[in-house]
Design a protein around this motif. Structure first.
Motif, PDB file in Angstrom:
ATOM      1  N   VAL A 294       0.963  -1.222   0.019  1.00 46.04           N
ATOM      2  CA  VAL A 294      -0.110   0.122   0.024  1.00 46.04           C
ATOM      3  C   VAL A 294       0.890   1.314  -0.054  1.00 46.04           C
ATOM      4  CG1 VAL A 294      -1.730   1.100   1.513  1.00 46.04           C
ATOM      5  CG2 VAL A 294      -2.085  -0.953   1.192  1.00 46.04           C
ATOM      6  N   GLU A 295       2.084   1.418   0.770  1.00 46.91           N
ATOM      7  CA  GLU A 295       2.840   2.326   1.075  1.00 46.91           C
ATOM      8  C   GLU A 295       3.556   2.530  -0.375  1.00 46.91           C
ATOM      9  OE1 GLU A 295       3.704   5.643   3.228  1.00 46.91           O
ATOM     10  OE2 GLU A 295       2.224   3.925   3.604  1.00 46.91           O
ATOM     11  N   MET A 296       4.014   1.351  -0.974  1.00 49.86           N
ATOM     12  CA  MET A 296       4.760   1.264  -2.086  1.00 49.86           C
ATOM     13  C   MET A 296       4.104   2.093  -3.153  1.00 49.86           C
ATOM     14  SD  MET A 296       6.622  -1.724  -4.160  1.00 49.86           S
ATOM     15  CE  MET A 296       7.883  -1.514  -5.291  1.00 49.86           C
ATOM     16  N   ALA A 297       2.675   1.535  -3.197  1.00 49.49           N
ATOM     17  CA  ALA A 297       1.823   2.343  -4.425  1.00 49.49           C
ATOM     18  C   ALA A 297       1.474   3.590  -4.481  1.00 49.49           C
ATOM     19  CB  ALA A 297       0.492   1.564  -4.481  1.00 49.49           C
ATOM     20  N   ARG A 298       1.320   4.104  -3.101  1.00 46.44           N
ATOM     21  CA  ARG A 298       1.152   5.448  -2.878  1.00 46.44           C
ATOM     22  C   ARG A 298       2.463   6.312  -3.258  1.00 46.44           C
ATOM     23  NH1 ARG A 298      -1.455   5.152   3.293  1.00 46.44           N
ATOM     24  NH2 ARG A 298      -3.786   4.631   2.402  1.00 46.44           N
ATOM     25  N   LEU A 299       3.715   5.693  -2.810  1.00 52.71           N
ATOM     26  CA  LEU A 299       4.891   6.457  -3.057  1.00 52.71           C
ATOM     27  C   LEU A 299       5.485   6.345  -4.357  1.00 52.71           C
ATOM     28  CD1 LEU A 299       7.040   5.127  -0.032  1.00 52.71           C
ATOM     29  CD2 LEU A 299       6.368   7.431  -0.205  1.00 52.71           C
ATOM     30  N   ASN A 300       5.009   5.367  -5.106  1.00 57.16           N
ATOM     31  CA  ASN A 300       5.445   5.346  -6.453  1.00 57.16           C
ATOM     32  C   ASN A 300       4.592   6.565  -7.375  1.00 57.16           C
ATOM     33  OD1 ASN A 300       6.598   3.713  -8.892  1.00 57.16           O
ATOM     34  ND2 ASN A 300       4.241   3.321  -9.391  1.00 57.16           N
ATOM     35  N   GLU A 301       3.314   6.875  -6.937  1.00 66.25           N
ATOM     36  CA  GLU A 301       2.665   8.006  -7.407  1.00 66.25           C
ATOM     37  C   GLU A 301       3.314   9.324  -7.322  1.00 66.25           C
ATOM     38  OE1 GLU A 301      -1.448   8.415  -7.072  1.00 66.25           O
ATOM     39  OE2 GLU A 301      -1.748   7.409  -8.817  1.00 66.25           O
ATOM     40  N   GLU A 302       4.501   9.352  -6.489  1.00 64.07           N
ATOM     41  CA  GLU A 302       5.097  10.625  -6.084  1.00 64.07           C
ATOM     42  C   GLU A 302       6.662  10.312  -6.860  1.00 64.07           C
ATOM     43  OE1 GLU A 302       4.647  11.440  -1.833  1.00 64.07           O
ATOM     44  OE2 GLU A 302       2.514  11.188  -2.067  1.00 64.07           O
ATOM     45  N   ASN A 303       6.943   9.302  -7.479  1.00 69.95           N
ATOM     46  CA  ASN A 303       8.272   8.970  -7.702  1.00 69.95           C
ATOM     47  C   ASN A 303       9.109   8.737  -6.555  1.00 69.95           C
ATOM     48  OD1 ASN A 303       7.830   8.850 -10.656  1.00 69.95           O
ATOM     49  ND2 ASN A 303       7.750  11.354 -10.573  1.00 69.95           N
ATOM     50  N   LYS A 304       8.491   8.029  -5.183  1.00 73.27           N
ATOM     51  CA  LYS A 304       9.454   8.031  -4.242  1.00 73.27           C
ATOM     52  C   LYS A 304       9.397   6.413  -4.194  1.00 73.27           C
ATOM     53  CE  LYS A 304       8.310  12.298  -1.964  1.00 73.27           C
ATOM     54  NZ  LYS A 304       7.476  12.807  -0.737  1.00 73.27           N
ATOM     55  N   THR A 305      10.404   5.930  -3.431  1.00 75.10           N
ATOM     56  CA  THR A 305      10.591   4.549  -3.005  1.00 75.10           C
ATOM     57  C   THR A 305      10.487   4.303  -1.576  1.00 75.10           C
ATOM     58  OG1 THR A 305      12.908   4.818  -2.725  1.00 75.10           O
ATOM     59  CG2 THR A 305      12.199   4.380  -5.100  1.00 75.10           C
ATOM     60  N   LEU A 306      10.042   2.895  -1.195  1.00 78.42           N
ATOM     61  CA  LEU A 306      10.160   2.704   0.254  1.00 78.42           C
ATOM     62  C   LEU A 306      11.519   2.484   0.987  1.00 78.42           C
ATOM     63  CD1 LEU A 306       8.043  -0.878   0.050  1.00 78.42           C
ATOM     64  CD2 LEU A 306       7.485   1.148   1.356  1.00 78.42           C
ATOM     65  N   PRO A 307      12.713   2.241   0.226  1.00 81.02           N
ATOM     66  CA  PRO A 307      13.938   2.481   1.223  1.00 81.02           C
ATOM     67  C   PRO A 307      14.244   3.814   1.621  1.00 81.02           C
ATOM     68  CG  PRO A 307      14.070   1.024  -0.755  1.00 81.02           C
ATOM     69  CD  PRO A 307      12.831   1.621  -1.052  1.00 81.02           C
ATOM     70  N   ALA A 308      13.601   4.677   0.951  1.00 78.04           N
ATOM     71  CA  ALA A 308      13.751   6.047   1.326  1.00 78.04           C
ATOM     72  C   ALA A 308      13.233   6.328   2.969  1.00 78.04           C
ATOM     73  CB  ALA A 308      13.247   7.223   0.304  1.00 78.04           C
ATOM     74  N   LEU A 309      12.256   5.574   3.134  1.00 83.82           N
ATOM     75  CA  LEU A 309      11.559   6.096   4.472  1.00 83.82           C
ATOM     76  C   LEU A 309      12.659   5.539   5.485  1.00 83.82           C
ATOM     77  CD1 LEU A 309       8.271   4.400   3.747  1.00 83.82           C
ATOM     78  CD2 LEU A 309       8.593   6.730   3.463  1.00 83.82           C
ATOM     79  N   ILE A 310      13.414   4.722   5.289  1.00 81.38           N
ATOM     80  CA  ILE A 310      14.356   4.424   6.344  1.00 81.38           C
ATOM     81  C   ILE A 310      16.003   4.843   6.013  1.00 81.38           C
ATOM     82  CG2 ILE A 310      12.966   2.254   7.191  1.00 81.38           C
ATOM     83  CD1 ILE A 310      14.818   0.340   5.682  1.00 81.38           C
ATOM     84  N   SER A 311      15.909   5.885   5.477  1.00 85.57           N
ATOM     85  CA  SER A 311      17.405   6.083   5.079  1.00 85.57           C
ATOM     86  C   SER A 311      18.112   6.724   6.326  1.00 85.57           C
ATOM     87  CB  SER A 311      17.344   7.320   4.052  1.00 85.57           C
ATOM     88  OG  SER A 311      16.580   8.502   4.331  1.00 85.57           O
ATOM     89  N   ALA A 312      17.347   7.216   7.258  1.00 88.44           N
ATOM     90  CA  ALA A 312      17.983   7.619   8.498  1.00 88.44           C
ATOM     91  C   ALA A 312      18.497   6.524   9.507  1.00 88.44           C
ATOM     92  CB  ALA A 312      17.021   8.442   9.187  1.00 88.44           C
ATOM     93  N   LEU A 313      17.973   5.258   9.481  1.00 85.39           N
ATOM     94  CA  LEU A 313      18.221   4.138  10.219  1.00 85.39           C
ATOM     95  C   LEU A 313      19.701   3.769  10.195  1.00 85.39           C
ATOM     96  CD1 LEU A 313      17.312   1.796  11.887  1.00 85.39           C
ATOM     97  CD2 LEU A 313      17.333   0.424   9.691  1.00 85.39           C
ATOM     98  N   LYS A 314      20.361   3.890  11.540  1.00 84.12           N
ATOM     99  CA  LYS A 314      21.589   3.542  11.543  1.00 84.12           C
ATOM    100  C   LYS A 314      21.923   2.111  11.778  1.00 84.12           C
ATOM    101  CE  LYS A 314      22.411   7.957  13.778  1.00 84.12           C
ATOM    102  NZ  LYS A 314      22.808   8.734  15.230  1.00 84.12           N
ATOM    103  N   GLN A 315      22.572   1.363  10.709  1.00 86.36           N
ATOM    104  CA  GLN A 315      22.840   0.092  10.643  1.00 86.36           C
ATOM    105  C   GLN A 315      24.258  -0.221  11.435  1.00 86.36           C
ATOM    106  OE1 GLN A 315      20.711  -2.259  10.114  1.00 86.36           O
ATOM    107  NE2 GLN A 315      19.620  -1.745   8.184  1.00 86.36           N
ATOM    108  N   PRO A 316      24.057  -1.363  12.447  1.00 87.19           N
ATOM    109  CA  PRO A 316      25.748  -1.518  12.997  1.00 87.19           C
ATOM    110  C   PRO A 316      26.662  -1.797  11.920  1.00 87.19           C
ATOM    111  CG  PRO A 316      24.113  -3.309  13.336  1.00 87.19           C
ATOM    112  CD  PRO A 316      23.091  -2.518  12.715  1.00 87.19           C
ATOM    113  N   CYS A 317      27.992  -1.804  12.207  1.00 87.15           N
ATOM    114  CA  CYS A 317      29.190  -1.743  11.269  1.00 87.15           C
ATOM    115  C   CYS A 317      29.239  -3.568  11.310  1.00 87.15           C
ATOM    116  CB  CYS A 317      30.041  -1.385  11.782  1.00 87.15           C
ATOM    117  SG  CYS A 317      31.742  -1.478  10.752  1.00 87.15           S
TER     118      CYS A 317
END
Length: 504
Positions: free
Chosen positions: A375-398
């Motif tokens: 659902v979120e992907m479909a909405r974002l796609n209409e705005e030329n956005k992607t799912l991964p961009a939603l978690i770009s601020a997530l700090k992953q462990p090294c």
């Protein structure tokens, strides 16, 4: 017959086929027949009106058809009206108790999740949700002393195409919730989304859900049910399985990849760059969606989630992160408890991919989790956005590592608890180490030295004589630094098998 050995928390699991040395069969047609009678006896004690109706499904395991027939016959002889749903998913069997014009009193799924081909088992549901550990204990106690009356009136087992009904439910949910003006019926039009079912029960999602919503599913793989699981283990946590779907996404130039476990109660996804979104990243992604709908809500997770996820949920998303225990039922029951106490919680999720949403009966449903993200992907796609961009601020462990210690003592629970107690004492004298509180499982320690910058968690397995150790660090080499400091502490625990620790 050791009936208690069949209990695996809130499920029944056993060895259903020969083929692995040292694993004798303890779940055969005779046992399943008795379990069918025992389950109906358990239901009758709860005053359900006759005839009691039960839907039954199974995954693709080789032992499924014969064991299912024996189980259904046991219920039939006890006077139940039984519906055979064929190849099905675990979440669908719960939904059969609440969905449609004639929901059943109970649903049962024959599965052993991601375990090897020789295993099988049972998961039970009523309209209140999945049965708990105490319920399974009671069913097995009934089976231990079988004294069942054969019903004077019996019903023929009826075939029910419930997976089609369940698929239509998912399709309808995605259409209505996405509610796109331009493509209401086909909200995934223009998107290429592929599925890896691992030859389990999840193949339906490609044709009966994605294709109906307009997605191009060409390149989906291992959709055909095959209980030998010839391609890879159907498990989103398995490295080989994840590598397989990641490679398929890149090869097919897909916008998204979806992978399910055998019975579809767990899932993970892969983005267009071939990067897996699982574990902490998957929790972060669905938390973004949930906290957008329910600001400030509590997200309940298991104990091994990262510090980066905690920061993302609480600082970036302004939610509350409640890190609880391992075990999907523990996580779900804790979220239910919080809601009953007045603390709003809309999501309970394990790093394994078990995710349960309040809006969906707190059912751990891998397909519904994916539907929510689509659902979120479909909405974002209409705005030329992607799912991964939603978690770009997530700090992953090294770095991260899990090491599992076998306990050599017969009284493994008592010994494991003594190890945790001693570890807490030892940590107090280690510079830069601090026991994290609150903590609901094992000992979690923050390691703040500049060359460590991470944490470790030692806990006692829920069912097995094993103590898993999880270590994460935000700096290169940090895991080994933490491990080196732990080495002299663990050396005193002569009841632990330290081979795995020394090899890693």
């Amino acid at each position: 017959m050791n009936w208690e050995k069949l209990q695996n928390g809130s499920d029944i699991r056993g060895v259903a086929l020969e083929g692995i040395e040292g694993e004798p069969v303890n779940l055969d047609k005779r046992i399943m027949h008795i379990l069918g009678k025992s389950f109906i006896h358990w239901l009758k004690k709860r005053d359900y009106n006759s005839p009691i109706t039960v839907s039954v499904g199974s995954d693709s395991r080789l032992s499924g058809p014969a064991l299912k027939d024996a189980f259904m016959n046991g219920m039939k002889e006890s006077g139940a009206k039984v519906f055979d749903c064929g190849l099905a998913s675990t979440p669908a069997m719960f939904m059969s108790t609440v969905l449609g014009d004639q929901p059943t009193v109970a649903g049962v799924m024959l599965t052993a999740s991601h375990l090897p081909f020789n295993r099988n088992g049972l998961k039970f549901f009523t309209r209140r949700g999945g049965l708990d550990k105490k319920d399974i204990s009671e069913i097995l106690s009934i089976a231990k002393q079988p004294n069942f009356e054969t019903s004077e009136k019996t019903f023929d087992v009826e075939r029910k195409e419930f997976m089609l009904e369940y698929s239509e439910y998912l399709v309808s949910y995605i259409r209505k919730t996405a509610s796109l003006k331009s493509n209401y019926d086909k909200p995934l039009k223009g998107l290429k989304i592929i599925v890896d079912a691992g030859n389990g029960a999840g193949g339906f999602f490609a044709s009966k859900v994605l294709a109906q919503l307009g997605a191009n599913t060409h390149g989906s793989q291992f959709l055909e049910p095959n209980g030998n699981f010839p391609n890879h283990i159907p498990n989103p946590e398995d490295k080989v399985a994840m590598q397989s779907i990641c490679e398929a996404v890149l090869k097919e130039k897909a916008d998204l990849g979806i992978i399910f476990d055998t019975d579809v109660d767990r899932s993970a996804i892969v983005d267009a760059s071939g990067k897996p979104i699982n574990r902490n990243a998957l929790i972060a992604l669905i938390s973004t969606v949930i906290l957008g709908e329910h600001p400030g809500s509590t997200i309940v997770t298991d104990s091994i989630t990262s510090d980066g996820l905690n920061h993302f949920i609480e600082k970036d998303l302004k939610g509350k992160h409640h890190r609880f225990k391992r075990g999907y039922k523990n996580v779900i029951n804790e979220a239910v408890r919080l809601n009953e106490s007045g603390e709003e919680s809309w999501l309970a999720i394990e790093t394994s991919g078990h995710a349960a949403l309040k809006e969906n009966f707190f059912l751990d449903d891998g397909a519904y989790l994916v539907a929510k993200l689509l659902v979120e992907m479909a909405r974002l796609n209409e705005e030329n956005k992607t799912l991964p961009a939603l978690i770009s601020a997530l700090k992953q462990p090294c770095e991260s590592r899990e090491i599992r210690f076998n306990i050599k003592k017969s009284d493994f629970k008592e010994y494991g608890l003594s190890v945790l107690e001693q570890l807490e004492t030892e940590v107090a004298s280690e510079k830069g180490w601090e026991v994290v509180s609150p903590n609901y499982e094992g000992i979690r320690v923050k390691c703040s030295s500049s060359d460590e910058q991470g944490w470790f968690l030692l806990r006692l397995s829920l069912h097995d004589p094993v103590m898993p150790l999880n270590i994460e660090s935000n700096v290169g080499g940090g895991v080994n630094k933490i491990k080196e400091r732990l080495a002299h502490i663990f050396a005193q625990f002569n009841g632990l098998d330290l081979k795995s620790f020394n090899l890693q």
